[in-house]
Design a protein around this motif. Structure first.
Motif, PDB file in Angstrom:
ATOM      1  N   TRP A  77       0.832  -1.206   0.000  1.00 26.96           N
ATOM      2  CA  TRP A  77       0.000   0.000   0.000  1.00 26.96           C
ATOM      3  C   TRP A  77       0.868   1.257   0.000  1.00 26.96           C
ATOM      4  CZ3 TRP A  77      -5.068   0.806  -0.949  1.00 26.96           C
ATOM      5  CH2 TRP A  77      -5.870  -0.324  -1.049  1.00 26.96           C
ATOM      6  N   ALA A  78       2.062   1.179   0.547  1.00 25.16           N
ATOM      7  CA  ALA A  78       2.973   2.324   0.533  1.00 25.16           C
ATOM      8  C   ALA A  78       3.568   2.541  -0.862  1.00 25.16           C
ATOM      9  CB  ALA A  78       4.094   2.128   1.555  1.00 25.16           C
ATOM     10  N   ASP A  79       3.700   1.452  -1.619  1.00 25.19           N
ATOM     11  CA  ASP A  79       4.306   1.511  -2.951  1.00 25.19           C
ATOM     12  C   ASP A  79       3.526   0.559  -3.862  1.00 25.19           C
ATOM     13  OD1 ASP A  79       5.791   1.340  -5.270  1.00 25.19           O
ATOM     14  OD2 ASP A  79       7.630   0.652  -4.289  1.00 25.19           O
ATOM     15  N   PHE A  80       2.602   1.084  -4.645  1.00 23.27           N
ATOM     16  CA  PHE A  80       1.719   0.263  -5.483  1.00 23.27           C
ATOM     17  C   PHE A  80       2.479  -0.560  -6.522  1.00 23.27           C
ATOM     18  CE2 PHE A  80      -3.084   0.954  -5.529  1.00 23.27           C
ATOM     19  CZ  PHE A  80      -3.134   1.122  -4.157  1.00 23.27           C
ATOM     20  N   SER A  81       3.763  -0.286  -6.724  1.00 25.86           N
ATOM     21  CA  SER A  81       4.542  -1.073  -7.686  1.00 25.86           C
ATOM     22  C   SER A  81       5.329  -2.201  -7.004  1.00 25.86           C
ATOM     23  CB  SER A  81       5.509  -0.168  -8.467  1.00 25.86           C
ATOM     24  OG  SER A  81       6.476   0.373  -7.595  1.00 25.86           O
ATOM     25  N   TYR A  82       5.293  -2.253  -5.673  1.00 24.52           N
ATOM     26  CA  TYR A  82       6.064  -3.259  -4.929  1.00 24.52           C
ATOM     27  C   TYR A  82       5.441  -4.644  -5.094  1.00 24.52           C
ATOM     28  CZ  TYR A  82       8.008  -5.888  -1.010  1.00 24.52           C
ATOM     29  OH  TYR A  82       8.608  -6.842  -0.239  1.00 24.52           O
ATOM     30  N   LYS A  83       6.314  -5.631  -5.341  1.00 27.89           N
ATOM     31  CA  LYS A  83       5.856  -7.022  -5.424  1.00 27.89           C
ATOM     32  C   LYS A  83       7.011  -7.955  -5.131  1.00 27.89           C
ATOM     33  CE  LYS A  83       6.445  -7.319 -10.462  1.00 27.89           C
ATOM     34  NZ  LYS A  83       5.738  -7.586 -11.711  1.00 27.89           N
ATOM     35  N   LEU A  84       6.661  -9.180  -4.770  1.00 30.17           N
ATOM     36  CA  LEU A  84       7.651 -10.221  -4.545  1.00 30.17           C
ATOM     37  C   LEU A  84       7.875 -10.983  -5.850  1.00 30.17           C
ATOM     38  CD1 LEU A  84       6.344 -11.579  -1.117  1.00 30.17           C
ATOM     39  CD2 LEU A  84       8.213  -9.967  -1.523  1.00 30.17           C
ATOM     40  N   ALA A  85       8.928 -11.799  -5.883  1.00 31.26           N
ATOM     41  CA  ALA A  85       9.179 -12.625  -7.065  1.00 31.26           C
ATOM     42  C   ALA A  85       7.948 -13.481  -7.335  1.00 31.26           C
ATOM     43  CB  ALA A  85      10.399 -13.511  -6.831  1.00 31.26           C
ATOM     44  N   ASP A  86       7.551 -13.591  -8.571  1.00 37.23           N
ATOM     45  CA  ASP A  86       6.377 -14.363  -9.000  1.00 37.23           C
ATOM     46  C   ASP A  86       5.058 -13.776  -8.518  1.00 37.23           C
ATOM     47  OD1 ASP A  86       8.070 -16.240 -10.222  1.00 37.23           O
ATOM     48  OD2 ASP A  86       8.191 -17.422  -8.384  1.00 37.23           O
ATOM     49  N   GLY A  87       5.080 -12.581  -7.941  1.00 33.11           N
ATOM     50  CA  GLY A  87       3.856 -11.969  -7.432  1.00 33.11           C
ATOM     51  C   GLY A  87       3.407 -10.798  -8.283  1.00 33.11           C
ATOM     52  N   GLU A  88       2.328 -10.152  -7.815  1.00 34.41           N
ATOM     53  CA  GLU A  88       1.774  -8.991  -8.504  1.00 34.41           C
ATOM     54  C   GLU A  88       1.819  -7.770  -7.599  1.00 34.41           C
ATOM     55  OE1 GLU A  88      -1.915  -9.801 -11.245  1.00 34.41           O
ATOM     56  OE2 GLU A  88      -2.172 -10.856  -9.347  1.00 34.41           O
ATOM     57  N   SER A  89       1.981  -6.628  -8.188  1.00 31.98           N
ATOM     58  CA  SER A  89       1.878  -5.368  -7.456  1.00 31.98           C
ATOM     59  C   SER A  89       0.404  -4.975  -7.384  1.00 31.98           C
ATOM     60  CB  SER A  89       2.669  -4.283  -8.179  1.00 31.98           C
ATOM     61  OG  SER A  89       2.020  -3.944  -9.399  1.00 31.98           O
ATOM     62  N   LEU A  90       0.082  -4.067  -6.471  1.00 29.48           N
ATOM     63  CA  LEU A  90      -1.296  -3.575  -6.391  1.00 29.48           C
ATOM     64  C   LEU A  90      -1.669  -2.829  -7.663  1.00 29.48           C
ATOM     65  CD1 LEU A  90      -1.741  -2.376  -2.693  1.00 29.48           C
ATOM     66  CD2 LEU A  90      -2.235  -4.602  -3.715  1.00 29.48           C
ATOM     67  N   SER A  91      -0.712  -2.179  -8.280  1.00 33.60           N
ATOM     68  CA  SER A  91      -0.971  -1.500  -9.541  1.00 33.60           C
ATOM     69  C   SER A  91      -1.408  -2.495 -10.623  1.00 33.60           C
ATOM     70  CB  SER A  91       0.271  -0.740  -9.992  1.00 33.60           C
ATOM     71  OG  SER A  91       0.047  -0.109 -11.221  1.00 33.60           O
ATOM     72  N   GLU A  92      -0.734  -3.625 -10.693  1.00 28.83           N
ATOM     73  CA  GLU A  92      -1.094  -4.659 -11.675  1.00 28.83           C
ATOM     74  C   GLU A  92      -2.471  -5.252 -11.382  1.00 28.83           C
ATOM     75  OE1 GLU A  92       3.328  -6.347 -12.882  1.00 28.83           O
ATOM     76  OE2 GLU A  92       2.420  -7.022 -10.997  1.00 28.83           O
ATOM     77  N   VAL A  93      -2.763  -5.470 -10.107  1.00 22.58           N
ATOM     78  CA  VAL A  93      -4.072  -6.013  -9.712  1.00 22.58           C
ATOM     79  C   VAL A  93      -5.176  -5.027 -10.106  1.00 22.58           C
ATOM     80  CG1 VAL A  93      -5.516  -6.732  -7.762  1.00 22.58           C
ATOM     81  CG2 VAL A  93      -3.101  -7.378  -7.838  1.00 22.58           C
ATOM     82  N   ALA A  94      -4.970  -3.758  -9.801  1.00 21.44           N
ATOM     83  CA  ALA A  94      -5.964  -2.737 -10.136  1.00 21.44           C
ATOM     84  C   ALA A  94      -6.176  -2.651 -11.644  1.00 21.44           C
ATOM     85  CB  ALA A  94      -5.542  -1.381  -9.579  1.00 21.44           C
ATOM     86  N   THR A  95      -5.098  -2.660 -12.399  1.00 18.67           N
ATOM     87  CA  THR A  95      -5.196  -2.519 -13.856  1.00 18.67           C
ATOM     88  C   THR A  95      -6.050  -3.621 -14.462  1.00 18.67           C
ATOM     89  OG1 THR A  95      -3.083  -1.358 -13.997  1.00 18.67           O
ATOM     90  CG2 THR A  95      -3.862  -2.465 -16.005  1.00 18.67           C
TER      91      THR A  95
END
Length: 190
Positions: A98-116
């Motif tokens: 939530w602090a960084d919508f582009s943050y993600k772990l390996a093989d994961g999704e960012s909140l930005s990607e989920v929203a898109t």
């Protein structure tokens, strides 16, 4: 013409099942999903969509059965992929995302990607069902990113506030693709 989308966050899942796709509802979740049916059965619903995840489909299935509608799976409404492994400190991970919508772990999704992907799927429904009342079986994080897309004041504190609400309904009203209003419905307070 106003299109109303009732996004339904799934009822309580069985947390002993760590397979995100196949995680079914708990016994409490199976009971609580009937709150969804009771609230939505008289809303003139014309179509029911859902994430392909079992807990989301199971939450809206009794409503679909009562209304004689199919539950149509849309993969883009699925929950965010965190990583291939189970995360023990989910709160710290969520705060970082939530602090960084582009943050993600390996093989994961960012909140930005989920929203898109969720917004793209929603906008497709708005084109296909203009002026109708729809239900979408969803998830806490995915739904929170949709709210944030239309209301940037919805942030981590709000996500924490609704984290335990299962099931939970958020009503979006649209004219075309313009969001007119967002209303949260706590089924346990009705």
């Amino acid at each position: 013409m106003v299109t109303t989308c009732y996004f339904v966050r799934h009822a309580e899942p069985n947390y002993d099942n760590h397979n995100d796709y196949e995680r079914e509802l708990s016994e409490k979740g199976e009971r609580d999903r009937h709150l969804v049916t009771a609230f939505l059965e008289d809303k003139g619903i014309t179509a029911i969509y859902s994430s392909p995840y079992v807990r989301a489909k199971e939450t809206v299935r009794p409503l679909a059965d009562k209304l004689g509608l199919a539950v149509i799976e849309r993969d883009d409404f699925r929950e965010r992929k965190i990583t291939t492994d189970w995360i023990e400190d989910f709160q710290a991970f969520s705060q970082q995302q939530w602090a960084d919508f582009s943050y993600k772990l390996a093989d994961g999704e960012s909140l930005s990607e989920v929203a898109t992907r969720n917004i793209a799927a929603l906008e497709q429904l708005l084109e296909e069902h203009e002026g109708q009342n729809l239900v979408v079986g969803s998830h806490g994080t995915a739904l929170s990113t949709i709210i944030n897309h239309y209301d940037k004041t919805f942030a981590y504190a709000d996500f924490e506030r609704v984290k335990g609400l299962m099931p939970w309904i958020v009503v979006f009203r649209f004219e075309g693709k313009t969001c007119l209003s967002i209303e949260e419905v706590n089924l346990f307070e009705l």
